[in-house]
Design an enzyme around this catalytic site. Structure first.
Site, PDB file in Angstrom:
ATOM      1  N   GLY A  61       7.703  -4.218  12.519  1.00 49.37           N
ATOM      2  CA  GLY A  61       8.526  -3.167  11.919  1.00 49.37           C
ATOM      3  C   GLY A  61       7.711  -1.969  11.464  1.00 49.37           C
TER       4      GLY A  61
ATOM      5  N   ARG B 199       0.805  -1.219   0.000  1.00 44.81           N
ATOM      6  CA  ARG B 199       0.000   0.000   0.000  1.00 44.81           C
ATOM      7  C   ARG B 199       0.842   1.276   0.000  1.00 44.81           C
ATOM      8  NH1 ARG B 199      -3.489  -2.492   4.882  1.00 44.81           N
ATOM      9  NH2 ARG B 199      -1.634  -3.809   4.965  1.00 44.81           N
TER      10      ARG B 199
END
Ligand code: UD1
Ligand code: CA
Length: 459
Positions: free
Chosen positions: A105, A19
């Site tokens: 992360g 995305r």
């Protein structure tokens, strides 16, 4: 009970971040000037775990290279088959008796204290999930609780019913698990879901099935657990982290004209009663003494400014060391290797590079000073240029104390200008200049008497 030991932190960082529409692996996207993963690693280290394992995959070499010198274990996930599959890649190198703390992360703002509450909970046999209550749960897994309040499962948005979609308690992704049991739970995961991925979140239902307690601890502030999947979320996280930076700078003794227009990409150390106007950006390591004032739209990188320095609007400083009471700008550009002693003035449209300038010297307008040593009490007139580069090599210029250089002078390096010398305006100086004398190096002014301007011939 106290913090559970021994502990391995596992950071899931293999996702591509589709995305983001970026060629860069998502965990290397910059937040406050550093990779997302660097923020997560900082937080992980504050917990003093026995080991940190990073699961990497997409753009793997780039991710490893970016953290080459850090003391980390790397587990490769060559195909991104889901968060559960990612954690499974890390497990073979982790001892059975360890607790696992799973971090993402792409969840970089979480505070060490919130994670400590996960680590302190219970005896070590439980699964502990960090949750958050949010107004807009869109995009997150929803926390399912049974009548007694215990967590009974996590349902991903794409798999959720309309009723489940309305739940405002979300999965932050961060959880604590016992390593030994996790092995069996992970190996039993299926990818029979909307994304055909092995979801780490399904581990919760497995634990419940095995009569293992699953606790859901809500984080105090949902802003900590913002997951970064899009550039809009990256921008939102940037404002959150910059607001934290602004708050801590104000706490240390700086007035900010507008905390919403303050950016720090590095470390800023300040004295007391510092004033920072709107739109100032600090990068790298910057130190400001007491009473320093920074004008608007200024960029300061890797610099140290002494007490009482004044930087006017629209100046760019990089690699500068300035003593007390210097005045810089507006529109000054100070490049690496600029060393100003006390009370030096560098005015508008002046560029300085790799030069040391002694106390009380002034260059107030439109000059370039490069590769030079300038004494104290020197005045450099408007439009003076140090010609430090002959197209092949750069040479140094040494200007003694109390020198006065008129406007529009070209100083062709290498050159020495003796103390107390005066150089007349418009000179192009190519040879050393003696101390205490007036040197002129320009055509003499002549008057052509009786000269007439040409006139247009009559038609
Ligand atoms: C995940 C959670 C969701 C939670 C949200 C919080 C699952 C199935 N869903 O969704 O419940 O609300 O995080 O932000 O866990 N990753 C890998 N390998 C993979 C897939 C992902 O290492 O195969 C890493 C990613 O790099 C990322 C993290 O895991 O750091 C989360 O993955 P992502 O795909 O962003 O999960 P979400 O859809 O956000
Ligand atoms: Ca995510």
């Amino acid at each position: 009970m106290g913090q559970i030991v021994p502990l391995t932190v596992v950071i899931l960082a293999a996702g591509q971040g589709k995305r983001m529409n970026s060629d860069r692996p998502k965990v290397l996207q910059p937040l406050a000037g550093r990779a997302l993963l660097a923020h997560v690693l900082d937080t992980a280290r504050q917990l003093e775990p026995d080991a940190i394992t990073v699961v990497y995959g997409h753009g793997g070499e780039a991710v490893r290279d970016a953290f080459a010198d850090a003391d980390l274990t790397w587990s490769e996930q060559s195909e991104q088959l889901g968060t559960g599959h990612a954690l499974a890649q890390a497990l073979p190198s982790i001892p059975d008796e360890h607790q696992l703390l799973v971090l993402y992360g792409d969840v970089p703002l979480v505070k060490a204290n919130s994670l400590r509450s996960l680590l302190r909970y219970g005896t070590g046999d439980e699964v502990v999930v960090l949750t958050a209550f949010v107004d807009d749960p869109q995009g997150y897994g929803r926390i399912l609780r049974s009548a007694d309040g215990a967590v009974s499962g996590i349902v991903e948005e794409k798999d959720a019913s309309a009723e489940e979609l309305a739940i405002k308690e979300i999965n932050t992704g961060l959880m604590r698990l016992p390593a030994e049991r996790s092995r069996e739970w992970l190996s039993a995961l299926s990818n029979d879901n909307a994304l055909q991925e092995f979801y780490l979140t399904d581990i919760v239902a497995k634990a419940v099935w095995n009569d293992v307690e699953v606790a859901g601890l809500p984080v105090t502030s949902a802003t900590e657990v913002l997951g970064i999947n899009s550039r809009a979320q990256l921008a939102a996280a940037e404002r959150i982290i910059q607001r934290r930076n602004a708050d801590s700078v104000m706490e240390c003794g700086a007035t900010l004209a507008d905390p919403a227009r303050f950016d720090l990409r590095g470390k800023l150390t300040i004295g007391r009663d510092v004033f920072i106007d709107a739109g100032v950006l600090f990068e790298g390591e910057v130190e400001l003494g007491d009473r320093v004032q920074i004008g608007p739209n200024t960029v300061i990188s890797n610099s140290t400014l002494g007490d009482g320095c004044l930087v006017h609007a629209n100046s760019v400083l990089d690699g500068v060391v300035a003593g007390p009471e210097c005045e810089i700008g507006p529109f000054a550009r100070l490049r690496p290797g600029t060393e100003l002693a006390e009370r030096v003035k560098v005015g508008n449209f002046v560029e300085v590079k790799a030069s040391d300038i002694a106390a009380g010297s002034k260059m107030n307008h439109l000059s370039y000073v490069g590769d030079s040593s300038v004494g104290g009490g020197v005045n450099i007139g408007a439009g003076t240029i140090v010609c430090n580069f002959d197209g092949a090599v750069k040479s140094r210029t040494v200007i003694g104390d109390r020198v006065f250089i008129g406007s529009g002078v070209m100083l062709v390096a290498p050159l020495k200008i003796g103390a107390g010398a005066t150089v007349g305006a418009g000179s192009t100086v190519t040879k050393d200049v003696p101390a205490e004398e007036l040197t002129l190096a320009r055509a003499r002014q002549t008057v052509v008497k009786g000269w007439k301007r040409p006139v247009k011939p009559a038609k």
